[in-house]
Write an enzyme that holds these catalytic residues in place. Structure first.
Site, PDB file in Angstrom:
ATOM      1  N   LYS A  22      58.514  81.597  81.232  1.00 27.79           N
ATOM      2  CA  LYS A  22      59.663  82.418  81.647  1.00 27.79           C
ATOM      3  C   LYS A  22      60.944  81.931  80.973  1.00 27.79           C
ATOM      4  O   LYS A  22      61.707  82.728  80.433  1.00 27.79           O
ATOM      5  CB  LYS A  22      59.833  82.336  83.164  1.00 27.79           C
ATOM      6  CG  LYS A  22      61.132  82.940  83.659  1.00 27.79           C
ATOM      7  CD  LYS A  22      61.299  82.837  85.160  1.00 27.79           C
ATOM      8  CE  LYS A  22      61.896  81.545  85.651  1.00 27.79           C
ATOM      9  NZ  LYS A  22      63.356  81.424  85.516  1.00 27.79           N
ATOM     10  N   ASN A  23      61.164  80.614  80.984  1.00 21.02           N
ATOM     11  CA  ASN A  23      62.431  80.095  80.483  1.00 21.02           C
ATOM     12  C   ASN A  23      62.520  80.103  78.956  1.00 21.02           C
ATOM     13  O   ASN A  23      63.571  79.846  78.391  1.00 21.02           O
ATOM     14  CB  ASN A  23      62.685  78.684  81.018  1.00 21.02           C
ATOM     15  CG  ASN A  23      63.070  78.712  82.491  1.00 21.02           C
ATOM     16  OD1 ASN A  23      63.283  79.783  83.067  1.00 21.02           O
ATOM     17  ND2 ASN A  23      63.149  77.540  83.102  1.00 21.02           N
ATOM     18  N   ARG A  94      70.902  84.185  86.644  1.00 21.55           N
ATOM     19  CA  ARG A  94      71.929  83.437  85.911  1.00 21.55           C
ATOM     20  C   ARG A  94      71.741  83.479  84.399  1.00 21.55           C
ATOM     21  O   ARG A  94      72.706  83.414  83.644  1.00 21.55           O
ATOM     22  CB  ARG A  94      71.884  81.973  86.326  1.00 21.55           C
ATOM     23  CG  ARG A  94      72.738  81.605  87.467  1.00 21.55           C
ATOM     24  CD  ARG A  94      72.671  80.115  87.638  1.00 21.55           C
ATOM     25  NE  ARG A  94      73.115  79.418  86.421  1.00 21.55           N
ATOM     26  CZ  ARG A  94      74.374  79.138  86.149  1.00 21.55           C
ATOM     27  NH1 ARG A  94      75.316  79.458  86.982  1.00 21.55           N
ATOM     28  NH2 ARG A  94      74.696  78.520  85.028  1.00 21.55           N
ATOM     29  N   CYS A 118      74.678  79.508  93.383  1.00 23.66           N
ATOM     30  CA  CYS A 118      73.371  79.989  93.785  1.00 23.66           C
ATOM     31  C   CYS A 118      72.788  78.951  94.705  1.00 23.66           C
ATOM     32  O   CYS A 118      73.373  77.887  94.893  1.00 23.66           O
ATOM     33  CB  CYS A 118      72.471  80.260  92.593  1.00 23.66           C
ATOM     34  SG  CYS A 118      71.774  78.786  91.909  1.00 23.66           S
ATOM     35  N   ARG A 123      76.394  75.299  89.704  1.00 26.27           N
ATOM     36  CA  ARG A 123      76.002  75.724  88.357  1.00 26.27           C
ATOM     37  C   ARG A 123      77.089  76.457  87.566  1.00 26.27           C
ATOM     38  O   ARG A 123      76.982  77.660  87.297  1.00 26.27           O
ATOM     39  CB  ARG A 123      74.748  76.591  88.439  1.00 26.27           C
ATOM     40  CG  ARG A 123      73.600  75.866  89.085  1.00 26.27           C
ATOM     41  CD  ARG A 123      72.378  76.740  89.195  1.00 26.27           C
ATOM     42  NE  ARG A 123      71.571  76.718  87.996  1.00 26.27           N
ATOM     43  CZ  ARG A 123      70.403  77.345  87.888  1.00 26.27           C
ATOM     44  NH1 ARG A 123      69.940  78.039  88.881  1.00 26.27           N
ATOM     45  NH2 ARG A 123      69.714  77.280  86.777  1.00 26.27           N
ATOM     46  N   ASP A 307      62.620  71.389  87.664  1.00 20.64           N
ATOM     47  CA  ASP A 307      61.819  72.553  88.080  1.00 20.64           C
ATOM     48  C   ASP A 307      60.428  72.155  88.604  1.00 20.64           C
ATOM     49  O   ASP A 307      59.673  73.013  89.048  1.00 20.64           O
ATOM     50  CB  ASP A 307      61.661  73.537  86.906  1.00 20.64           C
ATOM     51  CG  ASP A 307      62.942  74.317  86.648  1.00 20.64           C
ATOM     52  OD1 ASP A 307      63.878  74.228  87.457  1.00 20.64           O
ATOM     53  OD2 ASP A 307      63.005  75.024  85.612  1.00 20.64           O
ATOM     54  N   ILE A 329      69.872  66.623  88.501  1.00 20.18           N
ATOM     55  CA  ILE A 329      70.355  67.801  87.750  1.00 20.18           C
ATOM     56  C   ILE A 329      71.120  68.776  88.652  1.00 20.18           C
ATOM     57  O   ILE A 329      72.206  69.229  88.304  1.00 20.18           O
ATOM     58  CB  ILE A 329      69.187  68.545  87.058  1.00 20.18           C
ATOM     59  CG1 ILE A 329      68.294  67.578  86.256  1.00 20.18           C
ATOM     60  CG2 ILE A 329      69.710  69.687  86.171  1.00 20.18           C
ATOM     61  CD1 ILE A 329      68.853  67.039  84.986  1.00 20.18           C
ATOM     62  N   ARG A 399      59.934  86.089  90.929  1.00 19.88           N
ATOM     63  CA  ARG A 399      60.838  85.956  89.785  1.00 19.88           C
ATOM     64  C   ARG A 399      60.202  85.107  88.692  1.00 19.88           C
ATOM     65  O   ARG A 399      60.521  85.290  87.519  1.00 19.88           O
ATOM     66  CB  ARG A 399      62.134  85.260  90.220  1.00 19.88           C
ATOM     67  CG  ARG A 399      63.043  86.124  91.048  1.00 19.88           C
ATOM     68  CD  ARG A 399      64.373  85.448  91.199  1.00 19.88           C
ATOM     69  NE  ARG A 399      64.893  85.031  89.901  1.00 19.88           N
ATOM     70  CZ  ARG A 399      65.862  84.155  89.733  1.00 19.88           C
ATOM     71  NH1 ARG A 399      66.419  83.576  90.757  1.00 19.88           N
ATOM     72  NH2 ARG A 399      66.280  83.838  88.517  1.00 19.88           N
TER      73      ARG A 399
HETATM   74  C1  UD1 Z   1      67.739  76.019  82.871  1.00 18.18           C
HETATM   75  C2  UD1 Z   1      66.489  76.648  83.452  1.00 18.18           C
HETATM   76  C3  UD1 Z   1      66.258  76.158  84.871  1.00 18.18           C
HETATM   77  C4  UD1 Z   1      66.234  74.625  84.896  1.00 18.18           C
HETATM   78  C5  UD1 Z   1      67.468  74.042  84.211  1.00 18.18           C
HETATM   79  C6  UD1 Z   1      67.425  72.529  84.076  1.00 18.18           C
HETATM   80  C7  UD1 Z   1      66.363  78.790  82.334  1.00 18.18           C
HETATM   81  C8  UD1 Z   1      66.459  80.262  82.414  1.00 18.18           C
HETATM   82  N1  UD1 Z   1      66.642  78.093  83.430  1.00 18.18           N
HETATM   83  O1  UD1 Z   1      68.832  76.440  83.674  1.00 18.18           O
HETATM   84  O2  UD1 Z   1      65.008  76.671  85.329  1.00 18.18           O
HETATM   85  O3  UD1 Z   1      66.200  74.189  86.249  1.00 18.18           O
HETATM   86  O4  UD1 Z   1      67.610  74.594  82.891  1.00 18.18           O
HETATM   87  O5  UD1 Z   1      66.281  72.151  83.375  1.00 18.18           O
HETATM   88  O6  UD1 Z   1      65.978  78.240  81.321  1.00 18.18           O
HETATM   89  N2  UD1 Z   1      76.167  72.748  83.945  1.00 18.18           N
HETATM   90  C9  UD1 Z   1      77.541  72.660  83.979  1.00 18.18           C
HETATM   91  N3  UD1 Z   1      78.251  73.463  83.128  1.00 18.18           N
HETATM   92  C10 UD1 Z   1      77.650  74.333  82.265  1.00 18.18           C
HETATM   93  C11 UD1 Z   1      76.235  74.417  82.247  1.00 18.18           C
HETATM   94  C12 UD1 Z   1      75.517  73.597  83.093  1.00 18.18           C
HETATM   95  O7  UD1 Z   1      78.121  71.881  84.752  1.00 18.18           O
HETATM   96  O8  UD1 Z   1      78.356  75.039  81.545  1.00 18.18           O
HETATM   97  C13 UD1 Z   1      75.369  71.872  84.847  1.00 18.18           C
HETATM   98  C14 UD1 Z   1      74.512  72.637  85.846  1.00 18.18           C
HETATM   99  O9  UD1 Z   1      75.246  72.964  86.998  1.00 18.18           O
HETATM  100  C15 UD1 Z   1      73.418  71.640  86.116  1.00 18.18           C
HETATM  101  C16 UD1 Z   1      73.227  70.958  84.752  1.00 18.18           C
HETATM  102  O10 UD1 Z   1      74.411  71.200  84.044  1.00 18.18           O
HETATM  103  O11 UD1 Z   1      73.839  70.690  87.051  1.00 18.18           O
HETATM  104  C17 UD1 Z   1      72.043  71.456  83.937  1.00 18.18           C
HETATM  105  O12 UD1 Z   1      72.099  72.852  83.870  1.00 18.18           O
HETATM  106  P1  UD1 Z   1      71.455  73.691  82.657  1.00 18.18           P
HETATM  107  O13 UD1 Z   1      70.599  72.793  81.854  1.00 18.18           O
HETATM  108  O14 UD1 Z   1      72.557  74.415  81.977  1.00 18.18           O
HETATM  109  O15 UD1 Z   1      70.551  74.714  83.450  1.00 18.18           O
HETATM  110  P2  UD1 Z   1      70.331  76.256  83.167  1.00 18.18           P
HETATM  111  O16 UD1 Z   1      70.379  76.525  81.702  1.00 18.18           O
HETATM  112  O17 UD1 Z   1      71.196  77.064  84.068  1.00 18.18           O
END
Ligand code: UD1
Length: 420
Positions: A22-23, A94, A118, A123, A307, A329, A399
């Protein structure tokens, strides 16, 4: 609302085919915005999030069609006609924010609803915005929307992420592929899904060095072309069914699963007493003897994935001894704990860590799924529990897991979906 009923106590026995990730599929679909030609994606999982992403891309002007009867091959193509990603779609998923970079890179403007909080934490998307600003975009945040503009083309930049973000790495990688000049992304995420996206972009003509490492160097080109790409198998689905085999005391062959994408998950599961054997076309997973407590800390890849945290905790709840599970995370990702405790688990949360004291058995109960991975954690607990477990709010499950009840029922588990 659908529910899942499980009568526990039957060991898994048989074979499960692991679907496409999915990701990986979601950002790969967004890559369809980077070309007017056709992008063909195969091994697409059949999930609610894929439908949501199709809806989002279609309202940007991209035609999204399933080109085979099994609904696993997607064709994307067409010119961008609308640059707004509306609240009604973004709030459901998201990953919608991934359209921001590609829209700015291709047409110089984008209006994307802020994803907001969420269930598993706040996030934010600040890293996405800062990186794109370094490439020449300007943002105005008002009325719940990100309004982005670029004068001319996005320009290459040297971007150092302060911490690892999967989504920000993907957004900037896509934008940089069609930006003017060289972009270097340092402290980039290394998840296999990033490698898959990069491989597809390269097939579309992008010039990317350092794939698989934490530094990606991208030499932007004016236009990408169409390509065909097969999506990698889902490593989280793999890990989840490995936990299912282990918690039920059974054995399962995971067809299509890849050991080399599992990172720390393999080591931790083995430490906990799970036997994992690599075969020609997949992995055989068995619980040989008892399960033992093992400590884990979630980390970016190749560390133990956030995850997999909820599923691993269900497994540890029936292991011998104690385990400490630390979530680094997301700040609010222990919502499955009270539900597992209602089934007889002994878990205490102290800040970012949970102490799991293994119990000899769990008992079935009605429980509430709070997010995608928590849903699977409760199903796992249900497999091991005595009596009947009803998991409510399974729309979270739909999902990200395809046909869970069918896959598990085919391995001898007493599980069914109750509609309505
Ligand atoms: C992706 C995955 C999700 C997984 C996560 C971490 C997809 C669609 N989703 O989510 O399943 O749990 O990676 O492996 O691939 N953060 C900030 N600012 C930003 C971006 C992120 O503070 O601009 C923080 C987030 O709140 C979180 C951490 O960074 O605490 C990691 O988030 P991120 O790796 O960006 O996760 P996603 O891409 O949303």
């Amino acid at each position: 609302m659908d529910r899942i009923r499980i009568r526990g106590g039957r060991p898994l026995s048989g074979e499960i085919t692991v679907g496409g990730a999915k990701n990986a599929a979601l950002p790969l679909m967004v890559a369809g915005l980077l070309t007017d030609d056709r992008l063909i994606l195969s091994n697409v999982p059949r999930l609610a999030d894929i439908q949501t992403m199709s809806q989002l891309l279609e309202q940007h002007g991209i035609a999204v069609d399933f080109v085979t009867n099994d609904g696993r091959t997607l064709s994307l193509g067409g010119a961008i006609t609308n640059t707004e990603a509306p609240y009604d779609i973004v709030r459901k998923m998201r990953a919608s924010v991934l359209v921001l970079g590609p829209l700015l890179a291709r047409v110089g403007e984008a209006r994307v609803s802020l994803p907001g909080g969420c269930a598993i934490g706040t996030r934010p998307v600040d890293l996405h915005l800062k990186g794109l600003e370094q490439m020449g975009a300007r943002f105005n945040l008002a009325n719940g929307y990100i309004d982005g503009k670029v004068d001319g083309r996005l320009r290459g930049a040297a971007i150092v992420f302060p911490f690892v973000s999967v989504g920000a790495t993907e957004n900037l990688l896509m934008a940089a592929s069609v930006a003017d000049g060289r972009t270097v992304l340092a402290n980039a995420a290394r998840e296999p899904e990033i490698g898959d996206l990069a491989a597809c972009l390269v097939a579309m003509g992008a010039r990317i060095e350092g794939i698989g490492s934490d530094t990606l160097t991208i030499d932007g080109i004016a236009k990408l072309h169409g390509a065909e790409h097969a999506i990698i198998p889902d490593r989280i689905e793999t890990g989840s069914y490995a936990c299912a085999a282990a918690i039920s005391g059974g054995s399962v062959f995971l067809r299509g699963a890849r050991l080399d994408h599992l990172g720390a998950t393999v080591r931790i599961l083995r430490e906990a007493g799970v036997d994992i054997v690599e075969e020609l076309n997949g992995l055989t997973i068995r619980r040989l003897n008892g399960l033992h407590g093992a400590d884990v800390m979630t980390e970016p890849y190749p560390g133990f994935p956030t995850d997999m945290q909820a599923q691993f905790m269900a497994l540890m709840s029936v292991a011998e001894g104690a385990s400490m599970v630390t979530e680094t995370i997301f700040e609010n990702r222990f919502m499955h704990v009270p539900e597992l405790n209602r089934m007889g688990a002994r878990i205490n949360v102290h800040g970012a860590s949970a102490i799991v004291r293994g119990v000899p058995g769990l008992s079935g109960a009605p429980v509430m799924a709070t997010d995608l991975r928590a849903s699977l954690s409760l199903i796992l607990a249900g497999l091991a529990a005595k009596g009947e477990t009803i998991v409510n709010r399974v729309y979270h499950l739909d999902r990200g897991y395809e046909a869970v009840e069918q896959k598990l029922a085919a391995c001898g588990v007493d599980i069914e979906r109750i509609s309505g």
